[in-house]
Scaffold this active site. Structure first.
Site, PDB file in Angstrom:
ATOM      1  N   ASP A 132       6.046  -1.239 -13.176  1.00  0.00           N
ATOM      2  CA  ASP A 132       4.688  -0.894 -13.560  1.00  0.00           C
ATOM      3  C   ASP A 132       4.298  -1.591 -14.868  1.00  0.00           C
ATOM      4  O   ASP A 132       3.676  -1.009 -15.740  1.00  0.00           O
ATOM      5  CB  ASP A 132       4.544   0.628 -13.722  1.00  0.00           C
ATOM      6  CG  ASP A 132       3.104   1.063 -13.502  1.00  0.00           C
ATOM      7  OD1 ASP A 132       2.450   0.486 -12.620  1.00  0.00           O
ATOM      8  OD2 ASP A 132       2.628   1.963 -14.221  1.00  0.00           O
ATOM      9  N   CYS A 186       1.699  -0.104  10.679  1.00  0.00           N
ATOM     10  CA  CYS A 186       0.456   0.687  10.791  1.00  0.00           C
ATOM     11  C   CYS A 186      -0.078   0.676  12.215  1.00  0.00           C
ATOM     12  O   CYS A 186      -0.682   1.652  12.656  1.00  0.00           O
ATOM     13  CB  CYS A 186      -0.624   0.133   9.859  1.00  0.00           C
ATOM     14  SG  CYS A 186      -0.326   0.471   8.119  1.00  0.00           S
ATOM     15  N   CYS A 192      -6.245   6.152   6.839  1.00  0.00           N
ATOM     16  CA  CYS A 192      -6.499   6.080   5.395  1.00  0.00           C
ATOM     17  C   CYS A 192      -7.896   5.527   5.117  1.00  0.00           C
ATOM     18  O   CYS A 192      -8.572   5.973   4.181  1.00  0.00           O
ATOM     19  CB  CYS A 192      -5.434   5.254   4.695  1.00  0.00           C
ATOM     20  SG  CYS A 192      -5.138   3.658   5.455  1.00  0.00           S
TER      21      CYS A 192
HETATM   22  C1  B12 Z   1      -3.806  -1.838 -10.998  1.00  0.00           C
HETATM   23  C2  B12 Z   1      -3.012  -0.779 -10.255  1.00  0.00           C
HETATM   24  C3  B12 Z   1      -3.721   0.256  -9.667  1.00  0.00           C
HETATM   25  C4  B12 Z   1      -5.229   0.258  -9.564  1.00  0.00           C
HETATM   26  C5  B12 Z   1      -5.651  -0.694  -8.424  1.00  0.00           C
HETATM   27  C6  B12 Z   1      -4.833  -0.518  -7.133  1.00  0.00           C
HETATM   28  C7  B12 Z   1      -4.891  -1.692  -6.186  1.00  0.00           C
HETATM   29  N1  B12 Z   1      -4.841  -1.402  -4.909  1.00  0.00           N
HETATM   30  O1  B12 Z   1      -4.953  -2.833  -6.604  1.00  0.00           O
HETATM   31  C8  B12 Z   1      -5.527   1.753  -9.360  1.00  0.00           C
HETATM   32  C9  B12 Z   1      -5.734   2.416 -10.702  1.00  0.00           C
HETATM   33  C10 B12 Z   1      -6.726   2.054  -8.461  1.00  0.00           C
HETATM   34  C11 B12 Z   1      -4.198   2.218  -8.763  1.00  0.00           C
HETATM   35  C12 B12 Z   1      -4.078   3.328  -7.963  1.00  0.00           C
HETATM   36  C13 B12 Z   1      -2.879   3.736  -7.414  1.00  0.00           C
HETATM   37  N2  B12 Z   1      -1.654   3.266  -7.711  1.00  0.00           N
HETATM   38 CO1  B12 Z   1      -1.362   1.676  -8.778  1.00  0.00          CO
HETATM   39  N3  B12 Z   1      -0.895   0.103  -9.676  1.00  0.00           N
HETATM   40  C14 B12 Z   1      -1.605  -0.849 -10.196  1.00  0.00           C
HETATM   41  C15 B12 Z   1      -0.711  -1.971 -10.737  1.00  0.00           C
HETATM   42  C16 B12 Z   1      -0.606  -1.823 -12.256  1.00  0.00           C
HETATM   43  C17 B12 Z   1      -1.165  -3.372 -10.353  1.00  0.00           C
HETATM   44  C18 B12 Z   1      -1.570  -3.495  -8.881  1.00  0.00           C
HETATM   45  C19 B12 Z   1      -2.056  -4.896  -8.556  1.00  0.00           C
HETATM   46  O2  B12 Z   1      -1.616  -5.859  -9.127  1.00  0.00           O
HETATM   47  N4  B12 Z   1      -2.996  -4.997  -7.656  1.00  0.00           N
HETATM   48  C20 B12 Z   1      -3.469  -6.297  -7.289  1.00  0.00           C
HETATM   49  C21 B12 Z   1      -3.856  -6.317  -5.862  1.00  0.00           C
HETATM   50  C22 B12 Z   1      -4.239  -7.757  -5.533  1.00  0.00           C
HETATM   51  O3  B12 Z   1      -2.712  -5.935  -5.140  1.00  0.00           O
HETATM   52  P1  B12 Z   1      -2.744  -5.044  -3.822  1.00  0.00           P
HETATM   53  O4  B12 Z   1      -3.868  -4.108  -3.797  1.00  0.00           O
HETATM   54  O5  B12 Z   1      -1.378  -4.480  -3.710  1.00  0.00           O
HETATM   55  O6  B12 Z   1      -3.033  -6.196  -2.765  1.00  0.00           O
HETATM   56  C23 B12 Z   1      -2.098  -6.643  -1.827  1.00  0.00           C
HETATM   57  C24 B12 Z   1      -2.513  -6.252  -0.437  1.00  0.00           C
HETATM   58  O7  B12 Z   1      -3.925  -6.408  -0.298  1.00  0.00           O
HETATM   59  C25 B12 Z   1      -1.741  -7.292   0.379  1.00  0.00           C
HETATM   60  N5  B12 Z   1      -2.482  -7.844   1.463  1.00  0.00           N
HETATM   61  C26 B12 Z   1      -3.036  -9.052   1.513  1.00  0.00           C
HETATM   62  N6  B12 Z   1      -3.602  -9.249   2.692  1.00  0.00           N
HETATM   63  C27 B12 Z   1      -3.416  -8.145   3.418  1.00  0.00           C
HETATM   64  C28 B12 Z   1      -3.812  -7.827   4.730  1.00  0.00           C
HETATM   65  C29 B12 Z   1      -3.495  -6.565   5.244  1.00  0.00           C
HETATM   66  C30 B12 Z   1      -3.921  -6.240   6.654  1.00  0.00           C
HETATM   67  C31 B12 Z   1      -2.784  -5.617   4.448  1.00  0.00           C
HETATM   68  C32 B12 Z   1      -2.472  -4.264   4.997  1.00  0.00           C
HETATM   69  C33 B12 Z   1      -2.388  -5.966   3.119  1.00  0.00           C
HETATM   70  C34 B12 Z   1      -2.711  -7.227   2.645  1.00  0.00           C
HETATM   71  O8  B12 Z   1      -1.452  -8.389  -0.505  1.00  0.00           O
HETATM   72  C35 B12 Z   1      -2.068  -8.166  -1.767  1.00  0.00           C
HETATM   73  C36 B12 Z   1      -1.284  -8.825  -2.860  1.00  0.00           C
HETATM   74  O9  B12 Z   1       0.055  -8.451  -2.911  1.00  0.00           O
HETATM   75  C37 B12 Z   1       0.645  -1.639 -10.006  1.00  0.00           C
HETATM   76  C38 B12 Z   1       1.897  -1.944 -10.834  1.00  0.00           C
HETATM   77  C39 B12 Z   1       2.206  -3.422 -10.812  1.00  0.00           C
HETATM   78  N7  B12 Z   1       2.548  -3.965 -11.950  1.00  0.00           N
HETATM   79  O10 B12 Z   1       2.144  -4.044  -9.778  1.00  0.00           O
HETATM   80  C40 B12 Z   1       0.523  -0.140  -9.677  1.00  0.00           C
HETATM   81  C41 B12 Z   1       1.028   0.334  -8.312  1.00  0.00           C
HETATM   82  C42 B12 Z   1       0.479  -0.584  -7.258  1.00  0.00           C
HETATM   83  N8  B12 Z   1       0.393   1.638  -8.184  1.00  0.00           N
HETATM   84  C43 B12 Z   1       1.126   2.539  -7.619  1.00  0.00           C
HETATM   85  C44 B12 Z   1       0.685   3.839  -7.281  1.00  0.00           C
HETATM   86  C45 B12 Z   1       1.739   4.878  -6.979  1.00  0.00           C
HETATM   87  C46 B12 Z   1      -0.688   4.112  -7.231  1.00  0.00           C
HETATM   88  C47 B12 Z   1      -1.362   5.364  -6.648  1.00  0.00           C
HETATM   89  C48 B12 Z   1      -0.724   5.910  -5.383  1.00  0.00           C
HETATM   90  C49 B12 Z   1      -1.379   6.438  -7.750  1.00  0.00           C
HETATM   91  C50 B12 Z   1      -2.208   7.651  -7.444  1.00  0.00           C
HETATM   92  N9  B12 Z   1      -1.671   8.624  -6.725  1.00  0.00           N
HETATM   93  O11 B12 Z   1      -3.328   7.749  -7.881  1.00  0.00           O
HETATM   94  C51 B12 Z   1      -2.795   4.849  -6.398  1.00  0.00           C
HETATM   95  C52 B12 Z   1      -2.952   4.242  -4.981  1.00  0.00           C
HETATM   96  C53 B12 Z   1      -4.287   3.602  -4.769  1.00  0.00           C
HETATM   97  C54 B12 Z   1      -4.242   2.553  -3.669  1.00  0.00           C
HETATM   98  N10 B12 Z   1      -4.574   2.944  -2.443  1.00  0.00           N
HETATM   99  O12 B12 Z   1      -3.894   1.392  -3.935  1.00  0.00           O
HETATM  100  C55 B12 Z   1       2.491   1.987  -7.238  1.00  0.00           C
HETATM  101  C56 B12 Z   1       2.506   1.745  -5.717  1.00  0.00           C
HETATM  102  C57 B12 Z   1       3.789   2.145  -5.042  1.00  0.00           C
HETATM  103  C58 B12 Z   1       3.738   1.865  -3.569  1.00  0.00           C
HETATM  104  N11 B12 Z   1       4.612   2.510  -2.845  1.00  0.00           N
HETATM  105  O13 B12 Z   1       2.949   1.110  -3.075  1.00  0.00           O
HETATM  106  C59 B12 Z   1       2.547   0.674  -8.127  1.00  0.00           C
HETATM  107  C60 B12 Z   1       3.302  -0.479  -7.495  1.00  0.00           C
HETATM  108  C61 B12 Z   1       3.202   1.085  -9.450  1.00  0.00           C
HETATM  109  C62 B12 Z   1       4.717   1.084  -9.344  1.00  0.00           C
HETATM  110  N12 B12 Z   1       5.379   0.184 -10.064  1.00  0.00           N
HETATM  111  O14 B12 Z   1       5.278   1.859  -8.612  1.00  0.00           O
HETATM  112  N13 B12 Z   1      -3.193   1.366  -9.094  1.00  0.00           N
HETATM  113  S1  SF4 Z   2      -2.805   5.957   7.289  1.00  0.00           S
HETATM  114 FE1  SF4 Z   2      -3.180   3.840   6.679  1.00  0.00          FE
HETATM  115  S2  SF4 Z   2      -1.301   3.144   5.709  1.00  0.00           S
HETATM  116 FE2  SF4 Z   2      -0.809   5.001   6.874  1.00  0.00          FE
HETATM  117  S3  SF4 Z   2      -0.092   4.245   8.888  1.00  0.00           S
HETATM  118 FE3  SF4 Z   2      -2.289   4.680   9.052  1.00  0.00          FE
HETATM  119  S4  SF4 Z   2      -3.267   2.721   8.599  1.00  0.00           S
HETATM  120 FE4  SF4 Z   2      -1.165   2.556   7.873  1.00  0.00          FE
END
Ligand code: B12
Ligand code: SF4
Ligand code: SF4
Length: 351
Positions: A132, A186, A192
């Site tokens: 994180d 999924c 979701c």
């Molecule tokens: C900023 C951040 C947030 C932000 C933005 C979240 C987001 N989705 O970007 C906010 C504050 C909203 C947030 C909320 C939460 N967070 Co947060 N957050 C972070 C942080 C610091 C950076 C995330 C990041 O870089 N996002 C950038 C975007 C680009 O990444 P992404 O959303 O994962 O995008 C990926 C997908 O889209 C995927 N992708 C691409 N194409 C496709 C196509 C398909 C079909 C699919 C399915 C995916 C996919 O690839 C992308 C790049 O990897 C990380 C810690 C870290 N240093 O990584 C924790 C982290 C992601 N958070 C975490 C947690 C626990 C949460 C919450 C559950 C907390 C809560 N209960 O409120 C929520 C969940 C919200 C959600 N649904 O995402 C955990 C996730 C653990 C896990 N099992 O996934 C992390 C990893 C922290 C940790 N070290 O454990 N978070």
């Molecule tokens: S609720 Fe969302 S993340 Fe969970 S299995 Fe269904 S589509 Fe996947």
């Protein structure tokens, strides 16, 4: 002269990490994370990243492990479960703490990873632990290390265990054999996307932070009016897109947190409004609180009161009225909103 200790094997690392409760370990090659880099850029352009900094502060660094550790070859990625037992929902005013925020799971995870990093360094390699931290996109690391698949709710889901896990990595110059990636689990499910209270999941895996309650609770300033009712009783974090997720709900209990929760599931929002700055930071200091300013926690508590408080709760209404008449214009506006919400409920109950 003392001999250099051998590099710990991945089996030995996994066994040692298990002693602090880490249940899943995988290895990714320390290559550039192209997909995450593109996603960071796209979310910025589309506005989905709002004013968040975190991994957006330096996307080049957070997607290039070699910028953190010279000659990086491998990422050892670990997942620690945070699910704990639920308690019953209190009547009337109440504030809910998201599952991951009831204990400092990150410090347990970092502690375990740092000890392994120390052993790898002792064997003559470079190694730094991140969890994180703004320096690495953790979910992408975990995906590349074969720990799980990207759920449509953007979380990393571990096969047979769901998504209630925090993630962290060791970036190292040591070479470990990469794990196999995990296939999508999924399928045709979209629960979701439909279940998010604000419609923040705008496409599979893509969260618009401007609508995501987890971010809005952390963001400083005025809480958007059109999101206040949807906030419900959440004071920090939002679990909804995981609570509706079939594999997470069905299988999450297979890996429970072994840590004693530091905070309960519920708190009284009035307690937050009566605590000093110092005791708020003492009690909730492990949370991300913008500018380390407890004012934002008070703002959240006021909205939650507006959403949960019974119209007959004289004590809460007195506190809200005081804040509504006070000098802090931002808090005052939220308090006046809360009072009018509570009054609206009293009208409805009379009809
Ligand atoms: C900023 C951040 C947030 C932000 C933005 C979240 C987001 N989705 O970007 C906010 C504050 C909203 C947030 C909320 C939460 N967070 Co947060 N957050 C972070 C942080 C610091 C950076 C995330 C990041 O870089 N996002 C950038 C975007 C680009 O990444 P992404 O959303 O994962 O995008 C990926 C997908 O889209 C995927 N992708 C691409 N194409 C496709 C196509 C398909 C079909 C699919 C399915 C995916 C996919 O690839 C992308 C790049 O990897 C990380 C810690 C870290 N240093 O990584 C924790 C982290 C992601 N958070 C975490 C947690 C626990 C949460 C919450 C559950 C907390 C809560 N209960 O409120 C929520 C969940 C919200 C959600 N649904 O995402 C955990 C996730 C653990 C896990 N099992 O996934 C992390 C990893 C922290 C940790 N070290 O454990 N978070
Ligand atoms: S609720 Fe969302 S993340 Fe969970 S299995 Fe269904 S589509 Fe996947
Ligand atoms: S954390 Fe809450 S608001 Fe954010 S995407 Fe998930 S359900 Fe929606």
């Amino acid at each position: 002269m003392r001999a250099t200790p051998p590099l710990p094997s991945i089996e030995a690392i996994t066994a040692e990490l298990a002693t602090v409760g880490i249940t899943h370990v995988g290895v990714a090659p320390a290559t550039h994370m192209d997909r995450a880099r593109r996603a960071l850029e796209n979310r910025k352009v589309s506005g989905y990243s709002d004013t968040m900094s975190f991994t957006w502060r330096n996307p080049d660094r957070s997607t290039t492990p070699e910028m953190s550790v010279k000659n990086a070859q491998s990422l050892i990625v670990a997942a620690l479960p945070y699910l704990s037992e639920d308690t019953t929902t209190p009547e009337g005013r109440r504030a809910h703490i998201a599952r991951y925020a009831r204990t400092d799971h990150y410090s347990i995870l970092r502690g375990g990873l740092r000890e392994i990093a120390r052993q790898i360094r002792a064997a003559g390699e470079r190694a730094v632990a991140f969890a994180d931290d703004n320096a690495l996109v953790d979910r992408e690391a975990a995906y590349l290390a074969g720990l799980g698949w990207f759920g449509k709710n953007a979380n990393l889901l571990i096969p047979g265990a769901g998504s209630y896990f925090v993630l962290g990595s060791i970036v190292t110059s040591a070479r470990y054999n990469p794990s196999e990636p995990v296939a999508d689990g999924c399928g045709s499910c979209t629960r979701c996307l439909d279940g998010c209270p604000t419609g923040a999941i705008v496409a599979p895996g893509v969260v618009d932070a401007r609508r995501c309650l987890a971010w809005l609770l952390q963001k400083p300033g005025t809480f958007p009016h059109d999101m206040r009712t949807a906030l419900g009783d959440r004071i920090y974090g939002c679990d909804e897109c995981q609570e509706v997720c079939p594999p997470t709900v069905r299988l999450g209990r297979r890996a429970m947190s072994s840590a004693e929760p530091q905070l309960g599931e519920w708190i009284d929002p009035l307690d937050i409004l009566s605590m000093s700055d110092e005791s708020l930071l003492d009690t909730f200091g492990v949370w991300y609180i913008a500018e380390r300013n407890p004012r934002w926690l008070r703002r959240n508590a006021i909205i939650v009161l507006g959403n949960t408080c019974d119209p007959s709760d004289v004590r809460a209404l007195r506190v809200l009225t005081q804040i509504g008449d006070g000098d802090d214009e931002v808090l005052a506006e939220h308090a006046r909103w809360a009072i009018s919400e509570i009054a609206g409920r009293s009208e409805t109950s009379r009809v």
